[in-house]
Enzyme design. Sequence first.
Site, PDB file in Angstrom:
ATOM      1  N   HIS A  11       0.819  -1.222   0.000  1.00 18.56           N
ATOM      2  CA  HIS A  11       0.000   0.000   0.000  1.00 18.56           C
ATOM      3  C   HIS A  11       0.850   1.268   0.000  1.00 18.56           C
ATOM      4  CE1 HIS A  11       0.306  -0.137   4.547  1.00 18.56           C
ATOM      5  NE2 HIS A  11       0.373   1.167   4.368  1.00 18.56           N
ATOM      6  N   ASP A  31      -0.057  -7.455   1.170  1.00 18.75           N
ATOM      7  CA  ASP A  31       0.416  -6.092   1.425  1.00 18.75           C
ATOM      8  C   ASP A  31       1.938  -5.999   1.537  1.00 18.75           C
ATOM      9  OD1 ASP A  31       0.378  -3.401   1.786  1.00 18.75           O
ATOM     10  OD2 ASP A  31      -0.772  -3.402   3.649  1.00 18.75           O
ATOM     11  N   SER A  45       4.504   2.611   7.900  1.00 19.93           N
ATOM     12  CA  SER A  45       4.184   1.462   7.034  1.00 19.93           C
ATOM     13  C   SER A  45       5.414   0.959   6.300  1.00 19.93           C
ATOM     14  CB  SER A  45       3.125   1.859   6.006  1.00 19.93           C
ATOM     15  OG  SER A  45       1.860   1.794   6.563  1.00 19.93           O
TER      16      SER A  45
END
Length: 486
Positions: free
Chosen positions: A75, A106, A185
């Site tokens: 992402h 992901d 992230s």
Amino acid sequence: MRILKSGLIVLVFYLHFPLFSEEKSDFDHVRKAVVQIKVYSQAFSAFTPWATDGVRASSGTGFLIGNKRILTNAHVISNAKYVQVQRYNQTEWYRVKILHVAHDCDLALLEAEDPEFYKDSTELSLGEIPELNSSLIVVGYPIGGNKVSVTRGIVSRKEQSKYEHSSVDSHLVLQVDAAINPGNSGGPAIQNNKVVGVAFQVATKGENIGYLIPTKVIRHFLKDIEDGKYDGYVELGIGTFNSFNISLRKAKGIPEGLEGVFVTRILPNGSADGYLKEGDYLTEIDGLAIGRNGTITLDKDARVDFTETVDDKYSGEPIRFKVFRNGKLIDVEFKAKRMPDFDFMRNRYDTPFDYSMIGGLLFQEMSRDLLGAWSRSGNTSGGSQFLYRYDYFIEDGIGRTKKADVVLYRKLAHPVNSSSDYFLNLVLESVNEEPINSLADLKKIIAGSKSKFLKLKFLNIDLPLILDREETQKADSQIRSTYGLE
């Protein structure tokens, strides 16, 4: 949960962790491997498929894992047009190329184009799944800051949970109480100088509840791409019911003390299709005992759903069950395989949306993105049928006979389509008596039609929509110019 991709031009904030002196040399090794990622992305629009959204700047984190590879979250770089990276002691940003993307777990791999980026860098190795109540640190570049940040936390839970990036897939996650903020992230969680997870999402409710992708999932991804392409996870394709009810167990003749779960549904085209049956009682998978709640022992800390065993497999590998069927315990074995049927239920990235226009009427194959666009448009005409078909397309076995439902989801108003509102958000069944099983079918039929009229028949609607074929063709160029489709 929500994922953690951050806006780049936002409040500049970072946490500077006071390292213990005895850990400093190890942390120097860690931070030389951690990478800040700057992304300029542009998403495709399901509702307006001939256009794209505006360019968005965002940031994330990654880390070096050897062979010049940078691991991060999918992402972080989804819909990317331009990606740059920088390490803590560098002043220059370096352009990277995207090697592999796995939206279902992901994860993504990048590589810097300039060898200078790797000068004086280090690499991190992968560890095992950490124990509950053990400490770790999360390293990254939260909320657009340009200084590396460290937070400390405790592993508080191991479980299967949904990965928000795809909105469909569930894999193993580690829950931690370390502060994880947007921009973290893709950053590594470190324990005993090894990576034990990748920060990727946080709980929308509660405070300081973050989630890591464990190394079990990371290794699955890295092994999958060894042949140069990503194939994705296999699916068992069944539904089950627990066996807590003693009366139910007796009624089914289940021997006392034999634990397991009942099979309630076999999904068409899944790995189990043709091998397991509804009513089967699954007692073991690959030699692991299945509990009455459908779980197996992951390690001394946790039990997880037995499908976690299937998550470890690749297409073609065997799945072995011990099954109680017709009063006997039998062995059932079959090969794991992917279920492309699930693809329409995942969020889509990096690719445009294919569509067809007939006299200002827009058609697309049903997808999660189109469902979201439909919901945001506020037009609920025919919505119940749309939602039902989306939810039960696989379960009802519709996918055995057709690739996809084609939906009339939007109208670009023009005199040629003035009487078509009634048919909005309905599933197109046929055109001129020819069945529509995909968008390609629709395009082919329209392109080859010589009829004076186009007779569009919609699912469960007796009265068809009739269009004059030549009038719609004449109107198309005007509509494309008026609404900016050119």
